[in-house]
Design a protein around this motif. Sequence first.
Motif, PDB file in Angstrom:
ATOM      1  N   GLN A   1       0.845  -1.194   0.000  1.00 35.00           N
ATOM      2  CA  GLN A   1       0.000   0.000   0.000  1.00 35.00           C
ATOM      3  C   GLN A   1       0.880   1.243   0.000  1.00 35.00           C
ATOM      4  OE1 GLN A   1      -2.613   0.314   3.380  1.00 35.00           O
ATOM      5  NE2 GLN A   1      -3.665   2.125   2.601  1.00 35.00           N
ATOM      6  N   LEU A   2       0.402   2.269  -0.675  1.00 35.96           N
ATOM      7  CA  LEU A   2       1.138   3.535  -0.735  1.00 35.96           C
ATOM      8  C   LEU A   2       0.286   4.624  -0.095  1.00 35.96           C
ATOM      9  CD1 LEU A   2       3.776   4.851  -2.017  1.00 35.96           C
ATOM     10  CD2 LEU A   2       2.241   5.653  -3.823  1.00 35.96           C
ATOM     11  N   ARG A   3       0.813   5.238   0.924  1.00 34.32           N
ATOM     12  CA  ARG A   3       0.142   6.397   1.523  1.00 34.32           C
ATOM     13  C   ARG A   3       0.754   7.648   0.905  1.00 34.32           C
ATOM     14  NH1 ARG A   3       0.885   7.392   6.725  1.00 34.32           N
ATOM     15  NH2 ARG A   3       2.589   5.935   7.124  1.00 34.32           N
ATOM     16  N   ALA A   4      -0.084   8.463   0.285  1.00 31.23           N
ATOM     17  CA  ALA A   4       0.457   9.602  -0.466  1.00 31.23           C
ATOM     18  C   ALA A   4      -0.408  10.840  -0.287  1.00 31.23           C
ATOM     19  CB  ALA A   4       0.560   9.257  -1.950  1.00 31.23           C
ATOM     20  N   ARG A   5       0.249  11.977  -0.481  1.00 29.47           N
ATOM     21  CA  ARG A   5      -0.443  13.267  -0.499  1.00 29.47           C
ATOM     22  C   ARG A   5       0.121  14.074  -1.662  1.00 29.47           C
ATOM     23  NH1 ARG A   5       0.404  18.512   3.370  1.00 29.47           N
ATOM     24  NH2 ARG A   5      -1.405  19.711   2.668  1.00 29.47           N
ATOM     25  N   VAL A   6      -0.770  14.542  -2.523  1.00 31.57           N
ATOM     26  CA  VAL A   6      -0.374  15.341  -3.685  1.00 31.57           C
ATOM     27  C   VAL A   6      -1.046  16.705  -3.581  1.00 31.57           C
ATOM     28  CG1 VAL A   6      -0.361  15.513  -6.202  1.00 31.57           C
ATOM     29  CG2 VAL A   6      -0.160  13.263  -5.101  1.00 31.57           C
ATOM     30  N   THR A   7      -0.278  17.751  -3.770  1.00 29.88           N
ATOM     31  CA  THR A   7      -0.826  19.106  -3.828  1.00 29.88           C
ATOM     32  C   THR A   7      -0.346  19.769  -5.113  1.00 29.88           C
ATOM     33  OG1 THR A   7       1.031  19.902  -2.485  1.00 29.88           O
ATOM     34  CG2 THR A   7      -1.025  19.438  -1.333  1.00 29.88           C
ATOM     35  N   VAL A   8      -1.184  20.616  -5.672  1.00 30.90           N
ATOM     36  CA  VAL A   8      -0.860  21.261  -6.943  1.00 30.90           C
ATOM     37  C   VAL A   8      -1.002  22.771  -6.796  1.00 30.90           C
ATOM     38  CG1 VAL A   8      -3.234  21.044  -7.796  1.00 30.90           C
ATOM     39  CG2 VAL A   8      -1.356  21.265  -9.426  1.00 30.90           C
ATOM     40  N   ALA A   9      -0.164  23.503  -7.501  1.00 33.35           N
ATOM     41  CA  ALA A   9      -0.170  24.969  -7.420  1.00 33.35           C
ATOM     42  C   ALA A   9      -1.204  25.542  -8.376  1.00 33.35           C
ATOM     43  CB  ALA A   9       1.214  25.517  -7.753  1.00 33.35           C
ATOM     44  N   LEU A  10      -2.165  26.256  -7.826  1.00 34.17           N
ATOM     45  CA  LEU A  10      -3.193  26.892  -8.650  1.00 34.17           C
ATOM     46  C   LEU A  10      -3.518  28.273  -8.091  1.00 34.17           C
ATOM     47  CD1 LEU A  10      -5.761  23.999  -9.262  1.00 34.17           C
ATOM     48  CD2 LEU A  10      -4.161  24.967 -10.900  1.00 34.17           C
ATOM     49  N   PRO A  11      -3.498  29.293  -8.923  1.00 33.31           N
ATOM     50  CA  PRO A  11      -3.987  30.598  -8.477  1.00 33.31           C
ATOM     51  C   PRO A  11      -5.509  30.586  -8.455  1.00 33.31           C
ATOM     52  CG  PRO A  11      -3.384  30.706 -10.778  1.00 33.31           C
ATOM     53  CD  PRO A  11      -3.047  29.315 -10.319  1.00 33.31           C
ATOM     54  N   GLU A  12      -6.095  31.673  -8.033  1.00 33.30           N
ATOM     55  CA  GLU A  12      -7.549  31.785  -8.102  1.00 33.30           C
ATOM     56  C   GLU A  12      -7.989  31.710  -9.567  1.00 33.30           C
ATOM     57  OE1 GLU A  12      -9.997  31.989  -5.636  1.00 33.30           O
ATOM     58  OE2 GLU A  12      -8.266  31.267  -4.508  1.00 33.30           O
ATOM     59  N   PRO A  13      -9.161  31.142  -9.835  1.00 32.43           N
ATOM     60  CA  PRO A  13      -9.608  31.007 -11.230  1.00 32.43           C
ATOM     61  C   PRO A  13      -9.556  32.308 -12.022  1.00 32.43           C
ATOM     62  CG  PRO A  13     -11.040  29.745  -9.787  1.00 32.43           C
ATOM     63  CD  PRO A  13     -10.111  30.508  -8.892  1.00 32.43           C
ATOM     64  N   ALA A  14      -9.855  33.426 -11.366  1.00 33.59           N
ATOM     65  CA  ALA A  14      -9.854  34.714 -12.071  1.00 33.59           C
ATOM     66  C   ALA A  14      -8.461  35.145 -12.500  1.00 33.59           C
ATOM     67  CB  ALA A  14     -10.477  35.795 -11.191  1.00 33.59           C
ATOM     68  N   MET A  15      -7.416  34.506 -11.938  1.00 32.66           N
ATOM     69  CA  MET A  15      -6.043  34.886 -12.255  1.00 32.66           C
ATOM     70  C   MET A  15      -5.387  33.925 -13.235  1.00 32.66           C
ATOM     71  SD  MET A  15      -5.269  37.704 -10.796  1.00 32.66           S
ATOM     72  CE  MET A  15      -3.477  37.675 -10.824  1.00 32.66           C
ATOM     73  N   ILE A  16      -6.177  33.118 -13.920  1.00 32.41           N
ATOM     74  CA  ILE A  16      -5.607  32.137 -14.851  1.00 32.41           C
ATOM     75  C   ILE A  16      -5.522  32.678 -16.269  1.00 32.41           C
ATOM     76  CG2 ILE A  16      -6.050  29.918 -15.972  1.00 32.41           C
ATOM     77  CD1 ILE A  16      -7.011  28.865 -13.307  1.00 32.41           C
ATOM     78  N   ALA A  17      -6.601  33.257 -16.755  1.00 31.22           N
ATOM     79  CA  ALA A  17      -6.635  33.729 -18.144  1.00 31.22           C
ATOM     80  C   ALA A  17      -6.764  35.247 -18.177  1.00 31.22           C
ATOM     81  CB  ALA A  17      -7.802  33.089 -18.889  1.00 31.22           C
ATOM     82  N   PRO A  18      -5.919  35.942 -18.958  1.00 30.07           N
ATOM     83  CA  PRO A  18      -6.046  37.403 -19.074  1.00 30.07           C
ATOM     84  C   PRO A  18      -7.406  37.807 -19.631  1.00 30.07           C
ATOM     85  CG  PRO A  18      -3.924  36.668 -19.908  1.00 30.07           C
ATOM     86  CD  PRO A  18      -4.747  35.434 -19.680  1.00 30.07           C
ATOM     87  N   LEU A  19      -7.853  38.980 -19.211  1.00 30.00           N
ATOM     88  CA  LEU A  19      -9.155  39.490 -19.632  1.00 30.00           C
ATOM     89  C   LEU A  19      -9.118  40.073 -21.043  1.00 30.00           C
ATOM     90  CD1 LEU A  19      -9.949  41.304 -16.271  1.00 30.00           C
ATOM     91  CD2 LEU A  19     -11.036  39.208 -17.081  1.00 30.00           C
TER      92      LEU A  19
END
Length: 459
Positions: free
Chosen positions: A291-309
């Motif tokens: 068995q593998l005990r794991a924790r994964v976290t990913v870097a994400l800004p707020e949704p409004a900061m993903i695509a330029p307006l």
Amino acid sequence: MRIDDETWRQLLAPDGTAAASKFQRNFVRAAVARVTGTRPSLMHLTLGQAASVFDYIGESPAKLNAGGRGEAGVEKAGVIAQWTLLGLLLMVVTLSSPAGILLAAGIVGLIFLMRKRRRRRQAWEDETWSGNSDVPSPTPDVRTGVEVSGTATPLHPVSVEAATAASRRNHAKTPKGEPYRMSLGRPEWPNVEVVGEHAYGEGIRAALRASGALTAQRSEGEAESLQVELVAEPDNPYDSNAISVRWNGRVLGYLSREDAVRYAQPVRRIIASGLVAASSARIWAYDEGNQLRARVTVALPEPAMIAPLNEPPTGVNTLLPWGSGIQILKEEDHFDVLSRYVPSEGIGLLFVTLHKEIYTLKNGTQRPFVEVRLNGERVGELSNVTSAHLLPLLDHTEAVGETALAYAKITGSALAAQLVLQAAKATEISTAWLVTGPHTAPKLLPTATEYVVPPAYVK
């Protein structure tokens, strides 16, 4: 307005000028407090540093000598007057009532407490802001506001001329039509929890072993800055909004249902535009054998900061790497332009262009600075200090026939707006980046209520 630690290190870099007087230091502290809401200590402030701070917050350095500040005789008289008034106050308080002695003692104790608190603050500033800047800041003369020294450091480790020639040679080699890996987690630490890791032990083990973080069973491993992709799965039988996190095509887990709803539209827009939604992740795991005990976290800004307006401008542009925030000045003078871009959420991302302009002082001295434009319209400028960090980069882009494009964060409402530039400084640019331009901005589909993405679910 907020001044980050990196900017303070640049503003307070040793400059060889004389120490500012007590009244000048306190004047600068009060001015900074009015702008930022925080009063620094600045016990070791020099005249050049004081001028740089004033220039950064939009104040005239000439004010440092206004009203007799800096004049030894005037300041000595001011100190005597301060202590005289304090003595009179304590005497009046002491004689005014039986409890006056206690009240006077309380006032004296409060003064000593404030001095102790400031010394602690100064110790923190000495430890945090004592770094030297790689780019010397221009030092204005505090009497006239005219720069008397300081030139921008050439791009290192190659000269502007060499980088320019190499960039021209490589323009024809830039691949066309390939997906642009768009990192959603530009300045972020992996902050969003991934779920379902227990079902994807094989992919997690492979990622850890590839990074050398997991070498045997019954061992613990950790991998940081792992490059991953976010993949929308419209055909997922359990959740049509599902977004998987994948490394080399292997699923490591999924965003939670709540996060998948928040990020569904921006991620699908990226994929529908033919791009790859890429970010960085951190994996921790303990391999128990069966068995593998794991924790994964990913870097994400707020949704409004993903695509330029807005869309990037036409022409030959090169997108500067993301960098720490730089306050844009005088944006309040251009609210008529910015108001058209303030999103309903109150925060968003924009493409802006940077241009080298020349300001002529009254004595005829010419001072270059960076002007910021949004879709061709002026929306502000950078201070002398921050302009010095970007001007070598603009000289380079101009020499190779490109316009410098950068991200900017807009926050505001129907009443006011603030713009913060997110661009790397000249000293933070790598040689590889210089010689492989132009770095075109990602071209996204127009904003829509729905985007068509291919099926991507894997069992």
